[in-house]
Scaffold this motif. Structure first.
Motif, mmCIF file in Angstrom:
data_model
loop_
_atom_site.group_PDB
_atom_site.id
_atom_site.type_symbol
_atom_site.label_atom_id
_atom_site.label_comp_id
_atom_site.label_asym_id
_atom_site.label_seq_id
_atom_site.Cartn_x
_atom_site.Cartn_y
_atom_site.Cartn_z
ATOM 1 N N ALA A 40 30.690 29.220 2.047
ATOM 2 C CA ALA A 40 31.668 29.496 0.998
ATOM 3 C C ALA A 40 32.932 30.125 1.557
ATOM 4 O O ALA A 40 34.045 29.811 1.096
ATOM 5 C CB ALA A 40 31.044 30.395 -0.066
ATOM 6 N N ALA A 97 35.199 27.433 2.941
ATOM 7 C CA ALA A 97 35.896 26.708 1.877
ATOM 8 C C ALA A 97 37.046 27.539 1.333
ATOM 9 O O ALA A 97 38.131 27.012 1.042
ATOM 10 C CB ALA A 97 34.921 26.351 0.758
ATOM 11 N N ARG A 130 21.893 26.165 -3.960
ATOM 12 C CA ARG A 130 23.121 25.691 -3.323
ATOM 13 C C ARG A 130 24.009 24.968 -4.330
ATOM 14 O O ARG A 130 25.242 25.105 -4.281
ATOM 15 C CB ARG A 130 22.780 24.780 -2.147
ATOM 16 C CG ARG A 130 23.970 24.390 -1.295
ATOM 17 C CD ARG A 130 23.530 23.699 -0.028
ATOM 18 N NE ARG A 130 22.842 24.618 0.858
ATOM 19 C CZ ARG A 130 22.180 24.256 1.945
ATOM 20 N NH1 ARG A 130 22.083 22.977 2.262
ATOM 21 N NH2 ARG A 130 21.589 25.151 2.712
ATOM 22 N N TYR A 154 27.888 25.821 -5.388
ATOM 23 C CA TYR A 154 28.961 24.837 -5.382
ATOM 24 C C TYR A 154 29.577 24.668 -6.772
ATOM 25 O O TYR A 154 30.761 24.350 -6.889
ATOM 26 C CB TYR A 154 28.448 23.494 -4.867
ATOM 27 C CG TYR A 154 28.293 23.442 -3.369
ATOM 28 C CD1 TYR A 154 29.273 23.909 -2.521
ATOM 29 C CD2 TYR A 154 27.142 22.889 -2.791
ATOM 30 C CE1 TYR A 154 29.139 23.854 -1.141
ATOM 31 C CE2 TYR A 154 26.996 22.828 -1.415
ATOM 32 C CZ TYR A 154 27.989 23.306 -0.596
ATOM 33 O OH TYR A 154 27.850 23.250 0.767
ATOM 34 N N ARG A 155 28.788 24.889 -7.809
ATOM 35 C CA ARG A 155 29.350 24.798 -9.167
ATOM 36 C C ARG A 155 30.416 25.866 -9.360
ATOM 37 O O ARG A 155 31.445 25.611 -10.009
ATOM 38 C CB ARG A 155 28.244 24.924 -10.212
ATOM 39 C CG ARG A 155 27.293 23.737 -10.249
ATOM 40 C CD ARG A 155 26.235 23.880 -11.322
ATOM 41 N NE ARG A 155 26.817 23.758 -12.664
ATOM 42 C CZ ARG A 155 26.079 23.732 -13.771
ATOM 43 N NH1 ARG A 155 24.760 23.818 -13.707
ATOM 44 N NH2 ARG A 155 26.668 23.612 -14.943
ATOM 45 N N GLN A 171 32.282 27.046 -6.954
ATOM 46 C CA GLN A 171 33.442 26.575 -6.204
ATOM 47 C C GLN A 171 34.183 25.492 -6.978
ATOM 48 O O GLN A 171 35.420 25.435 -6.942
ATOM 49 C CB GLN A 171 33.006 26.058 -4.835
ATOM 50 C CG GLN A 171 32.474 27.129 -3.911
ATOM 51 C CD GLN A 171 32.134 26.592 -2.540
ATOM 52 O OE1 GLN A 171 32.669 25.570 -2.104
ATOM 53 N NE2 GLN A 171 31.241 27.274 -1.849
ATOM 54 N N LEU A 212 36.090 23.406 -4.252
ATOM 55 C CA LEU A 212 34.928 22.639 -3.798
ATOM 56 C C LEU A 212 35.320 21.700 -2.667
ATOM 57 O O LEU A 212 36.231 20.877 -2.811
ATOM 58 C CB LEU A 212 34.362 21.824 -4.965
ATOM 59 C CG LEU A 212 33.083 21.029 -4.665
ATOM 60 C CD1 LEU A 212 31.911 21.976 -4.440
ATOM 61 C CD2 LEU A 212 32.779 20.061 -5.815
ATOM 62 N N GLY A 263 27.423 16.014 1.533
ATOM 63 C CA GLY A 263 27.922 16.566 0.278
ATOM 64 C C GLY A 263 27.079 16.218 -0.927
ATOM 65 O O GLY A 263 27.593 16.221 -2.054
ATOM 66 N N ASP A 317 24.772 17.972 -2.436
ATOM 67 C CA ASP A 317 24.741 19.093 -3.377
ATOM 68 C C ASP A 317 26.113 19.333 -4.001
ATOM 69 O O ASP A 317 26.209 19.767 -5.157
ATOM 70 C CB ASP A 317 24.243 20.356 -2.675
ATOM 71 C CG ASP A 317 22.754 20.280 -2.346
ATOM 72 O OD1 ASP A 317 22.036 19.505 -3.008
ATOM 73 O OD2 ASP A 317 22.312 20.989 -1.423
ATOM 74 N N ARG A 318 27.186 19.073 -3.254
ATOM 75 C CA ARG A 318 28.517 19.201 -3.835
ATOM 76 C C ARG A 318 28.744 18.140 -4.909
ATOM 77 O O ARG A 318 29.378 18.401 -5.944
ATOM 78 C CB ARG A 318 29.590 19.110 -2.735
ATOM 79 C CG ARG A 318 29.465 20.211 -1.694
ATOM 80 C CD ARG A 318 30.684 20.317 -0.813
ATOM 81 N NE ARG A 318 30.939 19.149 0.016
ATOM 82 C CZ ARG A 318 30.327 18.909 1.161
ATOM 83 N NH1 ARG A 318 29.388 19.737 1.621
ATOM 84 N NH2 ARG A 318 30.647 17.854 1.890
ATOM 85 N N ALA A 365 26.922 19.248 -7.942
ATOM 86 C CA ALA A 365 27.631 20.342 -8.597
ATOM 87 C C ALA A 365 28.808 19.827 -9.422
ATOM 88 O O ALA A 365 29.023 20.257 -10.564
ATOM 89 C CB ALA A 365 28.119 21.337 -7.550
#
Length: 286
Positions: A66, A69, A149, A153-154, A156, A162, A181, A183-184, A187
């Motif tokens: 995080a 990012a 995780r 990311y949610r 972010q 994100l 990505g 999980d991204r 999210a």
């Protein structure tokens, strides 16, 4: 934010860790190391591909922290995409890169319409249809919305920082697969937001060179013709601008994804398919 277009020349020979392999007339396999990741068969009507995902895929990119990012976001919008393109290039050690010229780009015309004309294929088994929305195939199952995780990311995604999801254009599937990505992506979908996307594409260098030569010849001929007439300064400026745009596009012309011969051919594909989808194995090379 300014778009990113990072051209990368790879000279290392040999098969990459993440690759497409082919057997028979219509049998495909995406393999990571020794593990089969996706087993696929092109339909006889050539309107789509049946696929089975083994869920053995692991991202070749180390997990994104995080604080990293946040630092990229703090660098400003002007080079946000470029920073992430360079990050993936430096961290993508065991991905699909092989000898040739590659493009990592945030310009993905197929997936950039306002109507989200693309579809995330979340099932372990399904059909990639070549009519309608562009398919995006995660190489592993997406984590649930309450996964730790994904929840991070949610946050972010809500904060607008994100990191992008990295896709790879696989021409044999006529679609994109998710390299990094997952999980991204989960999210962004949970937050009902379009995820930021970077696409990894092999450039057709032979076609690029031919196109560039043709564009240069046409430009020089048009310029010489226009200079014979007075009052064409403005038109020459427009001609030069169009030439620059066409040359830019030609240098990034999409190539076909390379597929290596599957060791063992059709029998090997059939054995792999039989472990995950016996009925699909029974249709091998029919």
């Amino acid at each position: 934010m300014t778009a990113a277009d990072l051209l990368v020349d790879i000279t290392a020979a040999g098969r990459p860790a993440l690759r497409v392999e082919a057997a028979g007339r219509s049998l495909l396999l995406i393999r990571q190391g020794d593990e089969p990741v996706v087993i696929a068969r092109v339909e006889d009507d050539h309107y789509g591909v049946e696929y089975v995902r083994t869920d053995r895929y692991r991202s070749p990119v180390p997990p994104l922290r995080a604080d990293h990012a946040a630092r990229v976001a703090a660098g400003g919008e002007a080079d946000w995409w470029t920073r992430w393109a360079h990050h993936f290039r430096s961290e993508l050690r065991d991905g699909p890169l092989h000898a040739g010229r590659w493009l990592i780009s945030s310009r993905i015309p197929r997936l950039q319409s306002g109507l989200w004309r693309w579809e995330v294929l979340g099932a372990d088994r399904g059909y990639l249809e070549w009519v309608g929305d562009w398919p995006v195939l995660p190489l592993r199952a997406l984590s649930g919305v309450d996964h730790g995780r994904v929840k991070a990311y949610r946050r972010q995604a809500r904060d607008g920082i994100l990191p992008p999801v990295l896709l790879w254009w696989v021409s044999g599937l006529v679609g994109y697969v998710v390299v990094d990505g997952h999980d991204r992506l989960a999210a962004a979908l949970a937050e009902d937001r379009k995820p930021p996307l970077l696409a990894l594409t092999l450039v057709d260098r032979a076609e690029t060179a031919a196109s560039e030569r043709a564009l240069v010849d046409r430009y020089l001929a048009n310029e010489a013709r226009m200079r014979r007439h007075p009052g064409t300064a403005a038109a020459l400026t427009v001609l030069g601008q169009c030439f620059g745009k066409d040359l830019w596009a030609a240098a990034r012309r999409e190539g076909r994804t390379r597929a290596w011969p599957l060791p063992g051919g059709t029998p090997a594909w059939t054995r792999l398919a039989a472990r995950h989808a016996p009925d699909l194995a029974g249709l091998a090379d029919r």
